[in-house]
Design an enzyme around this catalytic site. Structure first.
Site, PDB file in Angstrom:
ATOM      1  N   ALA A 135      44.965  32.930  37.498  1.00  0.00           N
ATOM      2  CA  ALA A 135      45.536  31.653  37.085  1.00  0.00           C
ATOM      3  C   ALA A 135      46.967  31.760  36.572  1.00  0.00           C
ATOM      4  CB  ALA A 135      44.649  31.014  36.014  1.00  0.00           C
ATOM      5  N   ASN A 156      39.398  35.813  31.870  1.00  0.00           N
ATOM      6  CA  ASN A 156      39.689  36.785  32.923  1.00  0.00           C
ATOM      7  C   ASN A 156      41.185  36.993  33.114  1.00  0.00           C
ATOM      8  OD1 ASN A 156      36.944  37.363  33.868  1.00  0.00           O
ATOM      9  ND2 ASN A 156      36.917  35.229  34.480  1.00  0.00           N
ATOM     10  N   HIS A 213      48.720  28.225  30.408  1.00  0.00           N
ATOM     11  CA  HIS A 213      48.852  29.653  30.114  1.00  0.00           C
ATOM     12  C   HIS A 213      50.298  29.928  29.705  1.00  0.00           C
ATOM     13  CE1 HIS A 213      44.998  30.303  32.236  1.00  0.00           C
ATOM     14  NE2 HIS A 213      45.464  29.385  33.056  1.00  0.00           N
TER      15      HIS A 213
END
Length: 260
Positions: free
Chosen positions: A117, A183, A213
Site C-alpha cells: 500500500a 503488513n 500512510h
C-alpha cells in the site's frame, strides 16, 4: 511470460487474477473453489499445497494470511518457487522471520518483498546504502475505521476529536498487536532498518475517511517524507489501494525488456 500462482483468494487474489494474465494455479479453501474456477479459467484450482506445488508456478503470490505464509513459505522456496508474500506481519515472530529468510538464502526459490500500500520501497532500499539512521512509518485512519481493528482494545477511540497518535513502538511490537493490518509497516522495515529499529505510529484522525500512510526517512543522501492517501470508502469497503498494482508491476518488471 512466467506463469504465476496465487495463494489465497480474497479481494487481492481475485483482483490480481482478473487483471493479470498468466495464472497457472491458485490455492484456495474448498468453499472458494467454484468461485475461483469461474475467474481463473484454465488455471488449476488447488485445495492442497501439494497440488499447488505440483503445477510448478514460477512465482507464488501469497495473499492469504500470516499463518498461511508461516506454513507454506519455506516449502514453496525449497521447491524452487519464487515467493512474493503480502501477509508480512508473519515476520513479527522472530522465529518465522528467521525461518523464511534462511529458506530464501538456501533457495532455490527467491523471496521478494512487494511495496504494497505504500507504493514504493525504492527510496528506503537506496537510503540503506548510505547513512540511513531513522525510519518512521505511520498509518492513519478515522476513529471509526480503527474500531474495526484491535485498536479499540488499545485506545478510547470515541474520545478522539483531532489527529492523535494513539499507539507507537517498533514495527515488530506494533505488528504483533495488528496481525491483519500492519503488513505495509513490515515491508518498510524489511527494506530499511529492520523490524526492531523501524518506528511505527498509529494515528486516528476524524478529519479523514480513507486509510493513509506516511513514511519519514532520515538518511545521508537526503531526508524524505512520503504521504500516500487512499480512496474514500466506507469503513468496511474495499479500498483498492496500491497493493494489487505493486504486484502487477513486479510481475511485469520480471519480463520487461526495459525495466522501470
Amino acid at each position: 511470460m512466467t506463469r504465476y500462482g496465487i495463494v489465497g483468494f480474497g479481494r487481492i487474489g481475485r483482483r490480481l487474477a482478473e487483471r493479470m494474465p498468466g495464472v497457472a494455479a491458485v490455492l484456495v479453501r474448498p468453499a472458494q473453489a467454484p468461485e475461483a474456477a469461474a475467474i481463473v479459467g484454465s488455471a488449476a484450482v488447488c485445495t492442497s499445497l501439494d497440488a499447488f506445488i505440483a503445477h510448478a508456478p514460477g512465482i507464488a503470490i501469497e495473499c492469504a494470511s500470516a499463518s498461511m505464509l508461516a506454513e507454506t513459505g519455506s516449502l514453496l522456496l525449497a521447491h524452487g518457487i519464487d515467493l512474493i508474500p503480502l501477509s508480512l506481519t508473519a515476520f513479527a515472530d522472530p522465529r518465522i522471520e528467521r525461518r523464511l529468510i534462511e529458506a530464501a538464502e538456501a533457495g532455490p526459490g527467491r523471496l521478494e518483498i512487494a511495496p504494497g500500500a505504500i507504493g514504493t520501497l525504492d527510496l528506503l532500499a537506496t537510503a540503506r546504502e548510505e547513512g540511513l539512521s531513522r525510519v518512521i512509518y505511520r498509518q492513519l485512519k478515522s476513529p471509526s475505521m480503527w474500531r474495526l481493528t484491535p485498536a479499540e482494545r488499545l485506545a478510547d477511540l470515541a474520545s478522539i476529536e483531532t489527529r492523535r497518535v494513539f499507539f507507537k513502538g517498533s514495527v515488530r511490537e506494533v505488528a504483533r498487536h495488528f496481525p491483519n493490518n500492519l503488513n505495509t509497516s513490515v515491508g518498510v522495515a524489511l527494506a530499511g532498518l529492520g523490524l526492531d529499529r523501524t518506528e511505527a505510529e498509529l494515528v486516528a484522525d476524524p478529519a479523514i475517511s480513507e486509510t493513509g500512510h506516511e513514511l519519514e526517512i532520515h538518511a545521508a543522501p537526503g531526508n524524505v517524507v512520503l504521504k500516500v492517501g487512499g480512496r474514500d470508502v466506507p469503513p468496511d469497503g474495499d479500498p483498492i489501494d496500491y497493493t494489487t498494482f505493486s504486484l502487477m508491476r513486479l510481475l511485469k518488471r520480471r519480463e520487461a525488456r526495459m525495466a522501470i
